[in-house]
Design a protein around this motif. Sequence first.
Motif, PDB file in Angstrom:
ATOM      1  N   GLU A  45      10.057  38.206 -10.371  1.00 29.04           N
ATOM      2  CA  GLU A  45       9.348  37.216 -10.838  1.00 29.04           C
ATOM      3  C   GLU A  45       8.644  36.188  -9.823  1.00 29.04           C
ATOM      4  OE1 GLU A  45       6.386  35.243 -12.881  1.00 29.04           O
ATOM      5  OE2 GLU A  45       7.285  36.960 -13.631  1.00 29.04           O
ATOM      6  N   LYS A  46       9.825  35.725  -9.048  1.00 29.88           N
ATOM      7  CA  LYS A  46       9.670  34.775  -7.773  1.00 29.88           C
ATOM      8  C   LYS A  46       8.505  35.662  -6.619  1.00 29.88           C
ATOM      9  CE  LYS A  46      13.195  31.666  -8.153  1.00 29.88           C
ATOM     10  NZ  LYS A  46      14.638  31.106  -7.372  1.00 29.88           N
ATOM     11  N   ILE A  47       8.993  37.015  -6.521  1.00 32.61           N
ATOM     12  CA  ILE A  47       8.615  37.765  -5.503  1.00 32.61           C
ATOM     13  C   ILE A  47       6.921  37.992  -5.764  1.00 32.61           C
ATOM     14  CG2 ILE A  47       8.204  40.095  -4.336  1.00 32.61           C
ATOM     15  CD1 ILE A  47      11.212  40.196  -4.327  1.00 32.61           C
ATOM     16  N   SER A  48       6.670  38.348  -6.927  1.00 31.61           N
ATOM     17  CA  SER A  48       5.315  38.671  -7.713  1.00 31.61           C
ATOM     18  C   SER A  48       4.427  37.389  -7.551  1.00 31.61           C
ATOM     19  CB  SER A  48       5.223  39.022  -9.228  1.00 31.61           C
ATOM     20  OG  SER A  48       6.170  40.165  -9.138  1.00 31.61           O
ATOM     21  N   THR A  49       5.007  36.154  -7.806  1.00 33.82           N
ATOM     22  CA  THR A  49       4.322  34.957  -7.692  1.00 33.82           C
ATOM     23  C   THR A  49       4.051  34.627  -6.094  1.00 33.82           C
ATOM     24  OG1 THR A  49       5.352  33.871  -9.560  1.00 33.82           O
ATOM     25  CG2 THR A  49       4.380  32.333  -8.012  1.00 33.82           C
ATOM     26  N   PHE A  50       4.910  35.095  -5.297  1.00 32.06           N
ATOM     27  CA  PHE A  50       4.787  35.046  -3.824  1.00 32.06           C
ATOM     28  C   PHE A  50       3.571  35.770  -3.402  1.00 32.06           C
ATOM     29  CE2 PHE A  50       5.531  36.345   0.491  1.00 32.06           C
ATOM     30  CZ  PHE A  50       5.644  35.215   1.240  1.00 32.06           C
ATOM     31  N   LEU A  51       3.678  37.072  -3.829  1.00 34.85           N
ATOM     32  CA  LEU A  51       2.462  37.986  -3.473  1.00 34.85           C
ATOM     33  C   LEU A  51       1.126  37.600  -4.009  1.00 34.85           C
ATOM     34  CD1 LEU A  51       4.458  41.264  -3.890  1.00 34.85           C
ATOM     35  CD2 LEU A  51       3.876  40.146  -1.843  1.00 34.85           C
ATOM     36  N   LYS A  52       1.054  37.021  -5.171  1.00 31.28           N
ATOM     37  CA  LYS A  52      -0.348  36.524  -5.883  1.00 31.28           C
ATOM     38  C   LYS A  52      -0.831  35.658  -4.942  1.00 31.28           C
ATOM     39  CE  LYS A  52      -2.425  35.366 -10.099  1.00 31.28           C
ATOM     40  NZ  LYS A  52      -2.047  34.940 -11.687  1.00 31.28           N
ATOM     41  N   ARG A  53       0.069  34.499  -4.615  1.00 33.93           N
ATOM     42  CA  ARG A  53      -0.617  33.428  -3.806  1.00 33.93           C
ATOM     43  C   ARG A  53      -0.905  33.798  -2.313  1.00 33.93           C
ATOM     44  NH1 ARG A  53       1.166  27.216  -3.767  1.00 33.93           N
ATOM     45  NH2 ARG A  53       0.273  27.499  -5.759  1.00 33.93           N
ATOM     46  N   ALA A  54      -0.308  34.727  -1.735  1.00 29.96           N
ATOM     47  CA  ALA A  54      -0.392  35.312  -0.222  1.00 29.96           C
ATOM     48  C   ALA A  54      -1.525  36.185  -0.163  1.00 29.96           C
ATOM     49  CB  ALA A  54       0.928  36.120   0.264  1.00 29.96           C
ATOM     50  N   TYR A  55      -1.972  36.671  -1.558  1.00 35.27           N
ATOM     51  CA  TYR A  55      -3.418  37.703  -1.453  1.00 35.27           C
ATOM     52  C   TYR A  55      -4.432  37.092  -0.626  1.00 35.27           C
ATOM     53  CZ  TYR A  55      -6.027  41.753  -2.679  1.00 35.27           C
ATOM     54  OH  TYR A  55      -6.687  43.013  -2.811  1.00 35.27           O
ATOM     55  N   VAL A  56      -4.624  35.701  -0.935  1.00 40.64           N
ATOM     56  CA  VAL A  56      -5.971  35.106  -0.308  1.00 40.64           C
ATOM     57  C   VAL A  56      -5.653  35.216   0.915  1.00 40.64           C
ATOM     58  CG1 VAL A  56      -7.367  33.279  -0.357  1.00 40.64           C
ATOM     59  CG2 VAL A  56      -6.484  33.852  -2.540  1.00 40.64           C
ATOM     60  N   ARG A  57      -4.602  34.678   1.538  1.00 44.27           N
ATOM     61  CA  ARG A  57      -4.554  34.566   2.949  1.00 44.27           C
ATOM     62  C   ARG A  57      -4.292  35.859   3.635  1.00 44.27           C
ATOM     63  NH1 ARG A  57      -3.042  29.464   4.801  1.00 44.27           N
ATOM     64  NH2 ARG A  57      -2.906  28.004   2.960  1.00 44.27           N
ATOM     65  N   LEU A  58      -3.773  36.800   3.078  1.00 41.29           N
ATOM     66  CA  LEU A  58      -3.741  38.107   3.601  1.00 41.29           C
ATOM     67  C   LEU A  58      -5.102  38.855   3.732  1.00 41.29           C
ATOM     68  CD1 LEU A  58      -0.673  39.747   1.972  1.00 41.29           C
ATOM     69  CD2 LEU A  58      -0.752  38.723   4.268  1.00 41.29           C
ATOM     70  N   ASN A  59      -5.867  38.312   2.799  1.00 41.35           N
ATOM     71  CA  ASN A  59      -7.287  39.056   2.949  1.00 41.35           C
ATOM     72  C   ASN A  59      -7.970  38.446   4.036  1.00 41.35           C
ATOM     73  OD1 ASN A  59      -9.756  40.354   1.765  1.00 41.35           O
ATOM     74  ND2 ASN A  59     -10.208  38.253   1.416  1.00 41.35           N
ATOM     75  N   SER A  60      -7.788  37.143   4.080  1.00 38.42           N
ATOM     76  CA  SER A  60      -8.555  36.375   5.175  1.00 38.42           C
ATOM     77  C   SER A  60      -8.094  36.969   6.617  1.00 38.42           C
ATOM     78  CB  SER A  60      -8.304  34.906   4.980  1.00 38.42           C
ATOM     79  OG  SER A  60      -8.928  34.170   6.105  1.00 38.42           O
ATOM     80  N   TRP A  61      -6.664  36.966   6.700  1.00 37.03           N
ATOM     81  CA  TRP A  61      -6.137  37.585   7.838  1.00 37.03           C
ATOM     82  C   TRP A  61      -6.819  38.996   8.291  1.00 37.03           C
ATOM     83  CZ3 TRP A  61      -0.458  39.616   8.581  1.00 37.03           C
ATOM     84  CH2 TRP A  61      -0.199  39.524   9.894  1.00 37.03           C
ATOM     85  N   PHE A  62      -6.650  39.990   7.315  1.00 33.45           N
ATOM     86  CA  PHE A  62      -7.362  41.210   7.334  1.00 33.45           C
ATOM     87  C   PHE A  62      -8.873  41.329   7.955  1.00 33.45           C
ATOM     88  CE2 PHE A  62      -9.693  44.793   5.941  1.00 33.45           C
ATOM     89  CZ  PHE A  62      -8.971  45.812   6.437  1.00 33.45           C
ATOM     90  N   GLN A  63      -9.686  40.283   7.252  1.00 31.90           N
ATOM     91  CA  GLN A  63     -10.939  40.178   7.496  1.00 31.90           C
ATOM     92  C   GLN A  63     -11.272  39.688   8.843  1.00 31.90           C
ATOM     93  OE1 GLN A  63     -13.145  41.790   5.641  1.00 31.90           O
ATOM     94  NE2 GLN A  63     -11.890  41.892   3.959  1.00 31.90           N
ATOM     95  N   TRP A  64     -10.519  38.844   9.491  1.00 31.93           N
ATOM     96  CA  TRP A  64     -10.504  38.440  10.561  1.00 31.93           C
ATOM     97  C   TRP A  64     -10.483  39.538  11.636  1.00 31.93           C
ATOM     98  CZ3 TRP A  64      -7.257  38.540  15.110  1.00 31.93           C
ATOM     99  CH2 TRP A  64      -7.795  38.202  16.066  1.00 31.93           C
ATOM    100  N   PHE A  65      -9.411  40.668  11.408  1.00 31.26           N
ATOM    101  CA  PHE A  65      -9.207  41.799  12.121  1.00 31.26           C
ATOM    102  C   PHE A  65     -10.312  42.740  12.221  1.00 31.26           C
ATOM    103  CE2 PHE A  65      -4.453  40.742  12.264  1.00 31.26           C
ATOM    104  CZ  PHE A  65      -4.376  41.333  13.545  1.00 31.26           C
ATOM    105  N   ASN A  66     -10.737  42.806  10.884  1.00 31.53           N
ATOM    106  CA  ASN A  66     -11.877  43.721  10.511  1.00 31.53           C
ATOM    107  C   ASN A  66     -13.181  43.420  11.378  1.00 31.53           C
ATOM    108  OD1 ASN A  66     -12.627  46.160   9.256  1.00 31.53           O
ATOM    109  ND2 ASN A  66     -13.833  45.208   7.825  1.00 31.53           N
TER     110      ASN A  66
END
Length: 692
Positions: free
Chosen positions: A549-570
């Motif tokens: 449950e803690k890992i799922s919560t972590f990944l859910k919040r991280a998704y917005v930041r990971l998307n921004s990071w990916f879009q910077w690369f792209n």
Amino acid sequence: MTGGSGGTTRRPSAASRSRGAPSSSAPDPDARRAAAAAAARRSGRGDHGPLRVMAVSARTLLLLGIASVALLSVAFLAYTGGWWQAEAESEGAAALRRMARSVTPLDAPRMMDLPQFQGDHKESLYWGTYRPNVYLGIRARTPLSLIAGLMWIGVKNGQYFIRHVCQDSDELSKYGWADHNGRDYGRQELTDHGLHLTTSFLKEKGDGSGYGGDWAVRLDAKNEGSSLSEAQESTTHLFFYIADEAGKLITMGSHEPPSRGPVLLASGSHEEIGDWELYLRSEDNLEIHRAGFQTISMHNLSDLVQHALVTNARQSGNLNLPDMTEDSSNAMIYQVSIKLPAKIDMVFLSGAGSKNPMTAERVNRLTGPMLSTRLESKQKDFEERYDQIFNVNNKIVSKELSVGRAALSSLLGGIGYFYGQSKIALPKGFSQKNGDKYIPYWPAALYTAVPSRSFFPRGFLWDEGFHQLVIWRWDAHISMDIIGHWLDLINADGWIPREQILGAEALSKVPEEFVLQYPSNGNPPTLFLALRDLASAIHAHQFSDEEAEKISTFLKRAYVRLNSWFQWFNSTQSGKYEGTFFWHGRDNMTTRELNPKTLTSGLDDYPRASHPNDEERHVDLRCWMLLATNCMRSIAGFLKMDSSLEKDYYKLSDQLSDFETLNKCLLHFDRCTWMTKLVPILTLVTIQKRFV
């Protein structure tokens, strides 16, 4: 002709209507002109007779032409000059906006604000061996901490040297953590030209402890190679220090050496832990000398000690600290001179007070025989947990097993806590009023492992992903804490500075030319490797329901930041042609390298185009982009997300997976050649780069 103001056409005069030759009865022309001029003067008008072109000389015409061209040129330059100025001002404003965004945090919920990183978790990691740049360094995970550490005098070729900061030039035959669980226990071994030191660290939260609990350090010194009689004749000098980064006063304790009991060395107060005390206990004969300094330069403590020793030696002839303190001292150094072998216990009590009835019991639990028993128990727990997590069987010999444990321990023992501001390079041609070529990032904390305690004792973005491939298997909570700190460093554009040089201690180990970070330059997004593994481990039921449950919560919040990071690369690392990518930051002006390095790729010396340009197509970066898209797909699928963003990642993943598309992008390579290059790259992204 057309008038300049009214825009009407004047009627021709009587004289101009008759263009024939004058008759014999006409008046004299000169007389007529004189009369007309006189009439004009009387009526208040100038001579507005007809324009007699044929009466103008060639020289006059030339001058008029030159003047006209000059006038037109001036007008053109004035017009276009204004456009150029406006364009320059527009570019300057755009550069300023980019600069402002480069030091602006991403507008998204912070990872470290998650409830799972508060409370007991946060307190349990408060103290630790979080100063990997020194041989033994302890601090708290707070910007202005109490810090403690060890120095000693090493002897090499008959000369004395202060040992403190990890550096290969010291030529220690051995140093590193043999055991470390990343939380409350560690054991390190150091061998320095005849001196063998074992440093052990233990932390606990007991009754009466303040925030973060108490901790102890055992220093076990023995001779290495020399005979016992030689060791007993020589004196070994150890130095233990405690200092307050906030500059608060530290009070020096007793001047008397211990007589088979604990002695109070120092005391003070800290806003997070309350009153504190530092004790020393040893059953061996010791000689103790002290010095107190008022300083804000914690990275120069060894210089202060060396200067004090040299000054006192010249005055007294003894290699001792002067037993003096400066006013308002916030750094206390204790020189403990011993005959080998010897064993010394140092104990730090938080929330302490001299009148606290539990003080003696707390000191006793963390020194002497009780400390020995607890260290042995912690070592046994560490070894058993290692065997269980990494599925150790009887086929592995003892020597190989100790190497594996040391590798993990060096990784966990190398985790550090840093606080400060990165220096972000300004665009070429820009500078601050004071001449600085950089602007500061926002103040930030970073909890991270480091690639090397001697050469690179600071955070490196691409190294950290490889570190986490091991750490999450050992302690997923520590791993998420580390990754969360990194993701909180993403700026408004989705960029993360690749090298984190936070604080004076970290800065002291970096050559000046590598300090500035460039917002155009990236680093392989290796954190996706660990995040993908965490999601896969949940699918494989490797975690308890609470952990999942803690890992799922972590990944859910991280998704917005990971998307921004990916879009910077792209958007910033894309190539000239669709589906291609290349690492920015190669030096295309250097005359010192036949093949300029690609530091941003992590594969610094890997052969690439000899003349960097936007025509390059870097296969390794394309592989990283595929890894990132697949990871985003996995997280979205795991979280049961159904959005256009998720569908975009599926589409992009399919495109980057298409071998024929890749083949077309690389037609200018011989297939055998680029395949031989691609295979090691693909292999590299699935293994750990290095432990230490």
